[in-house]
Design a protein around this motif. Structure first.
Motif, mmCIF file in Angstrom:
data_model
loop_
_atom_site.group_PDB
_atom_site.id
_atom_site.type_symbol
_atom_site.label_atom_id
_atom_site.label_comp_id
_atom_site.label_asym_id
_atom_site.label_seq_id
_atom_site.Cartn_x
_atom_site.Cartn_y
_atom_site.Cartn_z
ATOM 1 N N VAL A 1 0.867 -1.178 0.000
ATOM 2 C CA VAL A 1 0.000 0.000 0.000
ATOM 3 C C VAL A 1 0.901 1.224 0.000
ATOM 4 O O VAL A 1 1.609 1.472 0.975
ATOM 5 C CB VAL A 1 -0.906 0.027 1.257
ATOM 6 C CG1 VAL A 1 -1.789 1.258 1.240
ATOM 7 C CG2 VAL A 1 -1.753 -1.233 1.324
ATOM 8 N N CYS B 1 -2.336 3.331 -3.382
ATOM 9 C CA CYS B 1 -2.326 2.414 -4.522
ATOM 10 C C CYS B 1 -1.406 1.232 -4.208
ATOM 11 O O CYS B 1 -0.620 1.278 -3.275
ATOM 12 C CB CYS B 1 -1.814 3.111 -5.779
ATOM 13 S SG CYS B 1 -2.853 4.467 -6.300
ATOM 14 N N VAL B 2 -1.513 0.169 -5.025
ATOM 15 C CA VAL B 2 -0.607 -0.962 -4.886
ATOM 16 C C VAL B 2 0.613 -0.699 -5.766
ATOM 17 O O VAL B 2 0.478 -0.622 -6.988
ATOM 18 C CB VAL B 2 -1.290 -2.272 -5.319
ATOM 19 C CG1 VAL B 2 -0.314 -3.429 -5.208
ATOM 20 C CG2 VAL B 2 -2.522 -2.532 -4.480
ATOM 21 N N LEU C 1 3.905 -1.294 -8.011
ATOM 22 C CA LEU C 1 4.344 -2.378 -8.880
ATOM 23 C C LEU C 1 5.750 -2.799 -8.476
ATOM 24 O O LEU C 1 6.459 -2.073 -7.776
ATOM 25 C CB LEU C 1 4.336 -1.911 -10.338
ATOM 26 C CG LEU C 1 2.970 -1.446 -10.866
ATOM 27 C CD1 LEU C 1 3.125 -0.780 -12.222
ATOM 28 C CD2 LEU C 1 2.016 -2.617 -10.948
ATOM 29 N N PRO D 1 2.432 3.537 -9.678
ATOM 30 C CA PRO D 1 2.084 4.173 -10.945
ATOM 31 C C PRO D 1 1.137 5.357 -10.795
ATOM 32 O O PRO D 1 1.032 6.166 -11.703
ATOM 33 C CB PRO D 1 1.390 3.043 -11.720
ATOM 34 C CG PRO D 1 0.792 2.186 -10.668
ATOM 35 C CD PRO D 1 1.726 2.257 -9.487
ATOM 36 N N CYS D 2 0.488 5.461 -9.637
ATOM 37 C CA CYS D 2 -0.521 6.515 -9.505
ATOM 38 C C CYS D 2 0.108 7.898 -9.535
ATOM 39 O O CYS D 2 -0.279 8.755 -10.306
ATOM 40 C CB CYS D 2 -1.302 6.342 -8.206
ATOM 41 S SG CYS D 2 -2.257 4.834 -8.196
#
Lengths: 180, 435
Positions: A117, A123-124, A126, A143-144
């Motif tokens: 997290v 976000c998760v 990568l 990536p967010c």
């Protein structure tokens, strides 16, 4: 005039009654309001701290798996000797969230368990799965909003304020980790 | 209140007289949007967007009530119930597409409406509260639209909910408990979808309530107009009905043509394809974007990448994003120029258009991935956005030399001689401005 004079001593008594009534009403309203606010907090079934057991026997050096704990993704990663050596060279004082290699792997050297997290907006990141981008520091990349983490999950660049959170966990045996 | 020369409501039939003395509803309508409400005669088409926004709100409420009859607010069934609406429910596809695109069209007309207010100085005294209620409506619209976007429980729904609720975790100490309170768990889950459905249903009615307050506040001084000067007499106004009702119906027709054309032929053009993938809490989409109407604010949120003054970058982004909207509440006092309309403010006019460009740039950056050169462009555009309101506007107001204003609205519209005729007591020409 005579009436006004005799009424004078009554004023503090009136004030007291007004204030006492108001205070009583305010406390009562707040007490009545509380259940309507608190009902939105996590319910008992959500709060119940579920523990998760993970079989890590299949994880090779340099590999990671994703699992779930408390409905949040968790990365279990086994670092290579080269990654650890590289991480040891980083001056901890230069990091945004100053954690040493040992602090990132408190249970067993070489094993990193942290939440998947992003500490920015959840976000998760990568980097745990095969073929996913690992970011500029070879660890995780969100990536967010472009947060880059190093192989130990430490924030190196981007908007996230903290390193990836480490949940409480233990090794139940050489091949099983219990999270929670 | 209204101007003293406004037409008076006089019930004719015995029944209307009977009703008027008991429940004067027809009188209220007559004075609010009928012949009893005089409006500056020189309004241009940009002044029609308030009515269009009201219409868009009604479309959302009606289509939404119908969709709620078929939707199921549960993480296991929400996505399937949307597909059920699209495939099985009679004309369900139409109603859902109207609701989806209705939200976008609502924001389009509201943004035009806001920039019209910025150009013509509609926020200035005595209309500060009208403007501030508008800002409240904008915030409520954003909250409602966001929660509505979560309901289909697709990938963008889930990750949008995760990102937006995580904004609150940036608050020191109480942030994480607040986030958990908002989503009802450690991550968005069933408790989140049920509460969002409940709030998404009720907030449009709250918006409707604020709209009524706003129209009430507007009708005290009446509308501004493109000259920005006050109404001085009957020669400056025309009754709302039939003049502006007719004009509003004309733009409403154009609006409906555009709205149904998009809903019929390119219904998904304004949405994101990832939201047709069911939510997966283990996999974040490569590139999370909010709906287009939130992109400028998303760009401001992402513009902060380094810690400043002991405040983490994350908190700066959140503060800046909320501040970018709350700032508008103070606009009536940041712009101290006594001239309302940008038509007579040559310097402000330039900066107005720069602000329009800046917001468009922010929107573009918000849609792009978080990498160079977009991060740097977003930072510069964010800086300019705040500079416009906090630095440029007060300075321009102080040093600008406005152009000479016309003496009256009638003079600006009809020219000096005709205006004098119109102002004359026998002025039958008032109703024939085209001559």
């Amino acid at each position: 005039m005579a009436d006004a004079q005799t009424a004078q001593p009554d004023i503090p008594r009136r004030d007291f009654l007004y204030i006492a009534t108001g205070a009583f009403g305010a406390v009562g309203t707040a007490a009545a309001l509380w259940p309507f606010i608190n009902q939105m907090n996590p319910a008992a079934n959500v709060r119940a701290l579920a523990k998760t057991e993970v079989d890590v026997s299949a994880i090779e050096e340099g590999m990671a798996i994703k699992t779930i704990w408390q409905s949040k993704p968790v990365f279990v990663k086994r670092l290579t000797a080269a990654e650890i050596a590289e991480a040891e060279k980083v001056d901890v004082a230069t990091l945004r969230d100053k954690q040493t290699v040992a602090e990132r792997m408190p249970v067993k050297r070489g094993w990193l368990v942290n939440l998947g997290v992003c500490t920015h907006l959840g976000c998760v990141p990568l980097g745990a799965g095969q073929g996913e981008p690992k970011g500029d520091y070879g660890g995780f990349f969100c990536p967010c909003h472009g947060s880059h983490y190093d192989p130990l999950g430490r924030i190196r660049r981007g908007p996230a304020p903290l390193n990836l959170e480490i949940p409480p966990y233990t090794f139940k045996s050489d091949t099983v980790i219990e999270i929670g | 209140m209204s101007f003293p020369w406004a037409e008076q409501y006089e019930p004719k039939s015995p029944f209307m007289k009977w009703l008027d003395s008991r429940l004067p509803l027809p009188r209220l309508v007559f004075n609010a949007v009928g012949p009893g409400y005089p409006v500056p005669r020189n309004l241009n088409f940009f002044y029609n967007f308030g009515v269009l926004a009201g219409f868009a709100l009604l479309v959302q409420i009606i289509t939404g009530i119908v969709l709620a009859m078929h939707y199921s607010a549960h993480i296991d069934t929400a996505f399937a119930s949307i597909e059920h609406i699209m495939r099985d429910v009679n004309q369900g596809w139409l109603i859902r597409y109207l609701h989806m695109n209705g939200a976008s069209f609502f924001f389009i007309v509201v943004y035009v409406h806001i920039f019209r207010g910025l150009y013509y100085g509609s926020y200035k005294a005595p209309r500060e509260i009208v403007w501030m209620l508008g800002v409240v409506i904008l915030l409520l619209m954003m909250a409602t639209a966001f929660m509505g976007y979560v309901l289909p429980w697709g990938q963008m729904s889930f990750w949008g909910a995760q990102v937006i609720t995580s904004l609150f975790s940036a608050i020191p100490l109480v942030g994480e408990p607040i986030r958990q309170w908002l989503v009802g768990g450690f991550a968005p889950d069933n408790a989140t979808i049920t509460r969002f459905f409940s709030l998404h249903y009720v907030l449009p009615f709250v918006i409707l309530g604020v709209v009524i307050l706003k129209v009430w506040a507007l009708h005290i001084p009446g509308s501004t107009n493109p000259t920005g000067i006050d109404v001085k007499g009957p020669q400056d106004t025309l009754p709302f009905h039939p003049y502006f009702t007719a004009k509003d119906f004309f733009t409403l027709t154009l609006y409906l043509i555009a709205f149904v054309a998009v809903s019929f032929f390119i219904p998904n053009a304004l949405g994101h394809p990832d939201n047709y993938i069911p939510a997966n809490p283990l996999s974040t989409p490569e590139h999370i974007v909010p709906e287009w109407y939130l992109l400028p604010f998303y760009a401001i949120l992402r513009a902060f990448t380094v810690d400043l003054l002991f405040v983490p970058a994350k908190l700066w982004g959140v503060i800046a994003m909320f501040a970018s909207i709350l700032l508008l509440l103070f606009l009536p006092w940041l712009d101290t120029s006594r001239v309302r309309s940008a038509n007579y403010r040559p310097v402000y006019r330039i900066f107005f258009w720069l602000l329009v460009v800046d917001v468009l740039v922010l929107g573009y950056v918000g849609a792009m991935p978080a990498e160079e050169p977009y991060v740097r462009i977003g930072q510069l555009a964010t800086m300019y956005y705040f500079a416009h309101f906090l630095i440029i506007l007060p300075i321009v107001s102080a040093v600008e030399k406005p152009l000479p204003l016309p003496n009256s609205i009638a003079e600006a519209v009809l020219g000096k001689s005709a205006a004098q005729v119109a102002a004359a007591p026998s002025g039958g020409v008032v109703a024939q401005p085209a001559e």
